[in-house]
Design a protein around this motif. Sequence first.
Motif, PDB file in Angstrom:
ATOM      1  N   ASP A  50       2.170  16.982  -9.518  1.00  0.00           N
ATOM      2  CA  ASP A  50       0.838  16.831 -10.094  1.00  0.00           C
ATOM      3  C   ASP A  50       0.124  18.195 -10.118  1.00  0.00           C
ATOM      4  O   ASP A  50       0.081  18.870  -9.093  1.00  0.00           O
ATOM      5  CB  ASP A  50       0.078  15.847  -9.175  1.00  0.00           C
ATOM      6  CG  ASP A  50      -1.238  15.407  -9.761  1.00  0.00           C
ATOM      7  OD1 ASP A  50      -1.835  16.185 -10.524  1.00  0.00           O
ATOM      8  OD2 ASP A  50      -1.664  14.287  -9.440  1.00  0.00           O
ATOM      9  N   LYS A  75      -5.446   5.992   7.716  1.00  0.00           N
ATOM     10  CA  LYS A  75      -5.051   4.650   7.314  1.00  0.00           C
ATOM     11  C   LYS A  75      -4.098   4.688   6.127  1.00  0.00           C
ATOM     12  O   LYS A  75      -3.109   3.979   6.100  1.00  0.00           O
ATOM     13  CB  LYS A  75      -6.305   3.865   6.958  1.00  0.00           C
ATOM     14  CG  LYS A  75      -6.121   2.401   6.776  1.00  0.00           C
ATOM     15  CD  LYS A  75      -7.483   1.726   6.741  1.00  0.00           C
ATOM     16  CE  LYS A  75      -7.494   0.646   5.717  1.00  0.00           C
ATOM     17  NZ  LYS A  75      -8.306   0.890   4.566  1.00  0.00           N
ATOM     18  N   ASP A 113       0.837  -1.205   0.000  1.00  0.00           N
ATOM     19  CA  ASP A 113       0.000   0.000   0.000  1.00  0.00           C
ATOM     20  C   ASP A 113       0.865   1.246   0.000  1.00  0.00           C
ATOM     21  O   ASP A 113       0.534   2.235   0.611  1.00  0.00           O
ATOM     22  CB  ASP A 113      -0.936  -0.005   1.211  1.00  0.00           C
ATOM     23  CG  ASP A 113      -0.178  -0.168   2.516  1.00  0.00           C
ATOM     24  OD1 ASP A 113       1.065  -0.250   2.488  1.00  0.00           O
ATOM     25  OD2 ASP A 113      -0.822  -0.200   3.572  1.00  0.00           O
ATOM     26  N   TYR A 114       2.030   1.159  -0.637  1.00  0.00           N
ATOM     27  CA  TYR A 114       2.963   2.276  -0.584  1.00  0.00           C
ATOM     28  C   TYR A 114       3.544   2.482  -1.967  1.00  0.00           C
ATOM     29  O   TYR A 114       4.612   1.998  -2.283  1.00  0.00           O
ATOM     30  CB  TYR A 114       4.071   1.952   0.426  1.00  0.00           C
ATOM     31  CG  TYR A 114       4.840   3.148   0.943  1.00  0.00           C
ATOM     32  CD1 TYR A 114       5.187   4.189   0.097  1.00  0.00           C
ATOM     33  CD2 TYR A 114       5.240   3.225   2.262  1.00  0.00           C
ATOM     34  CE1 TYR A 114       5.900   5.266   0.557  1.00  0.00           C
ATOM     35  CE2 TYR A 114       5.950   4.297   2.746  1.00  0.00           C
ATOM     36  CZ  TYR A 114       6.273   5.322   1.884  1.00  0.00           C
ATOM     37  OH  TYR A 114       6.981   6.384   2.361  1.00  0.00           O
ATOM     38  N   LYS A 115       2.812   3.196  -2.780  1.00  0.00           N
ATOM     39  CA  LYS A 115       3.285   3.475  -4.119  1.00  0.00           C
ATOM     40  C   LYS A 115       4.427   4.472  -4.046  1.00  0.00           C
ATOM     41  O   LYS A 115       4.334   5.402  -3.265  1.00  0.00           O
ATOM     42  CB  LYS A 115       2.127   4.065  -4.936  1.00  0.00           C
ATOM     43  CG  LYS A 115       2.287   3.908  -6.428  1.00  0.00           C
ATOM     44  CD  LYS A 115       1.065   4.445  -7.130  1.00  0.00           C
ATOM     45  CE  LYS A 115       1.252   4.303  -8.618  1.00  0.00           C
ATOM     46  NZ  LYS A 115       0.091   4.794  -9.356  1.00  0.00           N
ATOM     47  N   LEU A 161      -4.707  12.644   2.144  1.00  0.00           N
ATOM     48  CA  LEU A 161      -4.721  13.719   1.151  1.00  0.00           C
ATOM     49  C   LEU A 161      -6.111  14.320   1.012  1.00  0.00           C
ATOM     50  O   LEU A 161      -6.258  15.529   0.830  1.00  0.00           O
ATOM     51  CB  LEU A 161      -4.224  13.191  -0.200  1.00  0.00           C
ATOM     52  CG  LEU A 161      -2.722  12.915  -0.280  1.00  0.00           C
ATOM     53  CD1 LEU A 161      -2.372  12.190  -1.564  1.00  0.00           C
ATOM     54  CD2 LEU A 161      -1.938  14.218  -0.190  1.00  0.00           C
ATOM     55  N   THR A 162      -7.143  13.460   1.112  1.00  0.00           N
ATOM     56  CA  THR A 162      -8.514  13.966   1.052  1.00  0.00           C
ATOM     57  C   THR A 162      -8.771  14.916   2.219  1.00  0.00           C
ATOM     58  O   THR A 162      -9.350  15.988   2.043  1.00  0.00           O
ATOM     59  CB  THR A 162      -9.517  12.800   1.115  1.00  0.00           C
ATOM     60  OG1 THR A 162      -9.158  11.861   0.117  1.00  0.00           O
ATOM     61  CG2 THR A 162     -10.927  13.283   0.874  1.00  0.00           C
ATOM     62  N   LYS A 171       4.156  13.887  -5.481  1.00  0.00           N
ATOM     63  CA  LYS A 171       2.778  14.381  -5.427  1.00  0.00           C
ATOM     64  C   LYS A 171       2.703  15.827  -5.911  1.00  0.00           C
ATOM     65  O   LYS A 171       1.778  16.222  -6.615  1.00  0.00           O
ATOM     66  CB  LYS A 171       2.301  14.292  -3.971  1.00  0.00           C
ATOM     67  CG  LYS A 171       0.833  14.213  -3.760  1.00  0.00           C
ATOM     68  CD  LYS A 171       0.254  12.875  -4.074  1.00  0.00           C
ATOM     69  CE  LYS A 171      -0.600  12.986  -5.276  1.00  0.00           C
ATOM     70  NZ  LYS A 171      -1.413  11.859  -5.615  1.00  0.00           N
ATOM     71  N   THR A 208      -2.561   7.039   2.388  1.00  0.00           N
ATOM     72  CA  THR A 208      -2.287   8.370   1.856  1.00  0.00           C
ATOM     73  C   THR A 208      -3.525   8.981   1.203  1.00  0.00           C
ATOM     74  O   THR A 208      -3.725  10.189   1.279  1.00  0.00           O
ATOM     75  CB  THR A 208      -1.141   8.319   0.831  1.00  0.00           C
ATOM     76  OG1 THR A 208      -1.421   7.283  -0.094  1.00  0.00           O
ATOM     77  CG2 THR A 208       0.174   8.072   1.500  1.00  0.00           C
ATOM     78  N   ALA A 209      -4.361   8.140   0.564  1.00  0.00           N
ATOM     79  CA  ALA A 209      -5.551   8.687  -0.097  1.00  0.00           C
ATOM     80  C   ALA A 209      -6.455   9.389   0.910  1.00  0.00           C
ATOM     81  O   ALA A 209      -6.939  10.496   0.669  1.00  0.00           O
ATOM     82  CB  ALA A 209      -6.315   7.571  -0.801  1.00  0.00           C
ATOM     83  N   GLU A 210      -6.640   8.749   2.072  1.00  0.00           N
ATOM     84  CA  GLU A 210      -7.490   9.327   3.101  1.00  0.00           C
ATOM     85  C   GLU A 210      -6.875  10.629   3.632  1.00  0.00           C
ATOM     86  O   GLU A 210      -7.569  11.624   3.821  1.00  0.00           O
ATOM     87  CB  GLU A 210      -7.667   8.345   4.269  1.00  0.00           C
ATOM     88  CG  GLU A 210      -8.615   7.190   3.989  1.00  0.00           C
ATOM     89  CD  GLU A 210      -7.927   5.997   3.384  1.00  0.00           C
ATOM     90  OE1 GLU A 210      -6.788   6.155   2.885  1.00  0.00           O
ATOM     91  OE2 GLU A 210      -8.502   4.899   3.381  1.00  0.00           O
ATOM     92  N   GLU A 269      -2.791  18.960  -9.883  1.00  0.00           N
ATOM     93  CA  GLU A 269      -3.878  19.030  -8.917  1.00  0.00           C
ATOM     94  C   GLU A 269      -3.435  19.681  -7.602  1.00  0.00           C
ATOM     95  O   GLU A 269      -4.235  20.262  -6.881  1.00  0.00           O
ATOM     96  CB  GLU A 269      -4.356  17.596  -8.639  1.00  0.00           C
ATOM     97  CG  GLU A 269      -5.677  17.524  -7.928  1.00  0.00           C
ATOM     98  CD  GLU A 269      -5.992  16.097  -7.500  1.00  0.00           C
ATOM     99  OE1 GLU A 269      -6.707  15.946  -6.516  1.00  0.00           O
ATOM    100  OE2 GLU A 269      -5.511  15.143  -8.148  1.00  0.00           O
ATOM    101  N   TRP A 270      -2.152  19.547  -7.308  1.00  0.00           N
ATOM    102  CA  TRP A 270      -1.632  20.065  -6.042  1.00  0.00           C
ATOM    103  C   TRP A 270      -0.791  21.320  -6.256  1.00  0.00           C
ATOM    104  O   TRP A 270       0.115  21.604  -5.482  1.00  0.00           O
ATOM    105  CB  TRP A 270      -0.821  18.984  -5.326  1.00  0.00           C
ATOM    106  CG  TRP A 270      -1.653  17.813  -4.949  1.00  0.00           C
ATOM    107  CD1 TRP A 270      -1.799  16.650  -5.652  1.00  0.00           C
ATOM    108  CD2 TRP A 270      -2.504  17.691  -3.810  1.00  0.00           C
ATOM    109  NE1 TRP A 270      -2.682  15.815  -5.022  1.00  0.00           N
ATOM    110  CE2 TRP A 270      -3.135  16.425  -3.878  1.00  0.00           C
ATOM    111  CE3 TRP A 270      -2.792  18.523  -2.730  1.00  0.00           C
ATOM    112  CZ2 TRP A 270      -4.037  15.986  -2.921  1.00  0.00           C
ATOM    113  CZ3 TRP A 270      -3.694  18.073  -1.765  1.00  0.00           C
ATOM    114  CH2 TRP A 270      -4.309  16.820  -1.866  1.00  0.00           C
ATOM    115  N   PHE A 292       7.769  10.862  -1.422  1.00  0.00           N
ATOM    116  CA  PHE A 292       6.368  10.770  -1.840  1.00  0.00           C
ATOM    117  C   PHE A 292       5.796  12.160  -2.099  1.00  0.00           C
ATOM    118  O   PHE A 292       5.126  12.401  -3.102  1.00  0.00           O
ATOM    119  CB  PHE A 292       5.549  10.067  -0.757  1.00  0.00           C
ATOM    120  CG  PHE A 292       4.071  10.024  -1.036  1.00  0.00           C
ATOM    121  CD1 PHE A 292       3.528   9.006  -1.794  1.00  0.00           C
ATOM    122  CD2 PHE A 292       3.237  11.027  -0.564  1.00  0.00           C
ATOM    123  CE1 PHE A 292       2.170   8.978  -2.069  1.00  0.00           C
ATOM    124  CE2 PHE A 292       1.873  10.998  -0.829  1.00  0.00           C
ATOM    125  CZ  PHE A 292       1.347   9.976  -1.581  1.00  0.00           C
TER     126      PHE A 292
END
Lengths: 299, 276
Positions: free
Chosen positions: B205, B175, B50-52, B181-182, B202, B177-179, B207-208, B198
């Motif tokens: 992108d 839990k 779970d760690y891209k 970042l949201t 990010k 990174t997606a959570e 978006e950020w 990481f």
Amino acid sequence: MSRRPRNRPPVDLAGTTDLPVLLPAADSLARRAARERELGAALPRLDWRHGLVLLAVLLVSAGVAQAQAGAGREPVLEVLLRWMPVLLRGFLFNIVISFLAMAVGTLIGTWLGLMQISLLPPVRVGSWFVTQFFRNAPWLVLLFYCMFLLPFEFRIGGLVIPFPDWIKATIGLSLPVLANVSEIVRGAVNSIPSGQWEASESLAFNRRQILWMIILPQCVKRMLPPWMNLYAILTMATVLASIVGVSEMMTQAGRVLAAEDRPDLLIPIYSFVLLCFFVYCYPIARWTVALERRFQVKL
Amino acid sequence: MNKLIRSAVLGTTAALALALVASVAPGTATATTLKEVKDKGTLVVGVKADYKPYGFLDSDGKIVGIEPTLAADVAKKLGVKLELVPVVSSNRMQFLEQGKIDLMIATMTDTPEREKVVEIVKPNYYSSGTNVMAPKKAKFKEWTDLKGVPVCGIQGAFYNRKTQEQFGADIVAFKGTAEALTALKQGRCVAFVYDDSFLISKLGDPEWADYDMPLKTIDDAPWGLAVAKGADKFAAFMSDMIKDWHKTGRILELETKYGVKNTPFALEMHEKYKGS
């Protein structure tokens, strides 16, 4: 030869119905009906419309996510479709774990329940203690216990038996299940009117015969609804296994989110998980309601 | 009757205790040696899933990424099959101790406490530091500016405590990174504390675009891959393996392949071992 009195609570027959065991259900149904009359509307029960709401949430969130993401990105539903096999394989794990935990829990729990009505005090007290212990421990704590105390493989002589995580999780979840089944069995046996015991005794059945041939067959239909309820609760509790690292649906959902690295997918993916559980548990809930209705007195 | 109850309770407690002891006993597996791995024909490696981009799932459900590729290199060198076991921060060292995995390459920061529990192989294969990502308008300059500010973090990351205790931030742990970042986007926290590598990827992108990494990277700490305590031959073998990765520039190559900017640590190690 005089016999010792049976361990059985006295049954209060001084009621308005000749089916005293069904009084609580009749009571609660009446209360519910009264509440509904007062409100002038039916209280919500889980029904298929909830599924539609979940589906709508999924689609709307996918739409919103799509709008946020902009044009350059893969459509949310396409992403979901691509990951569907991974997520559903995770869900299969949830179902397998719930099935096995229920089977093990029912088998052991039934025995434990029967031990709770034993005539031998040590057996009765011992099984009561075990039942209360596992029934009142948090599910997650029992799961952690099994996860970290059980070995990952057993060596018997030269034979190595692997013991993967999901089996440990199954054992961990079957502990609270067996305690609950034990209580369901004990309660059902105690709910059989005492006349049944007396009548069979007068026909010269011994205790074991009474239990197996007369009491338990009558208990089955009373135990079925709570037992199925327990199964639905267990199924939803299988996601706890994600905390201890079993690759079930919730874990996979987290990994999918990490791999996609798109915060806008958060709601669509978790909605999909919700929808899967609903589609699986809803028929069980319907069936339980139907069975409950069949076994209840008419108002 | 009272006596009977007491004896029954005692008996049950004793039985439970016995069951616990019995279940613990076979758990004391010994360290996997190099020979055992070869005899088994399979190398079991614990990696993150779970760690891209270090370890993540592809849509076939397979684990891919920089660390799984490194694990495949090891298996290839040994001439055995590779089996990947997904681990999380809270169970990775236990798995190694139990012997469930032979080798752990799971983004683990090398700390003296961890070296007491598992055999962390030297030289270190990778490194990363801690930084925060925050909206540009927040205008943080020093780490101490985070005092009393809600900061998102990931559960189980070792720098959460430091950020909380030393700089006084209020850590809100998620839990994944997606959570996190949201939550950052929704404004539930003002900054996100995480590995700098990481965060750099990010921030590339669009978006950020309104966010940046305003603080100085701290705790540039090396990552260690580990084997069980006492597996000395295996550790020596892995040490040579890491030196070879640095020498051939394998790590740099994988960083590029998975879209990470070459890190100063990897470049420096490549320089150091290139000539040897």
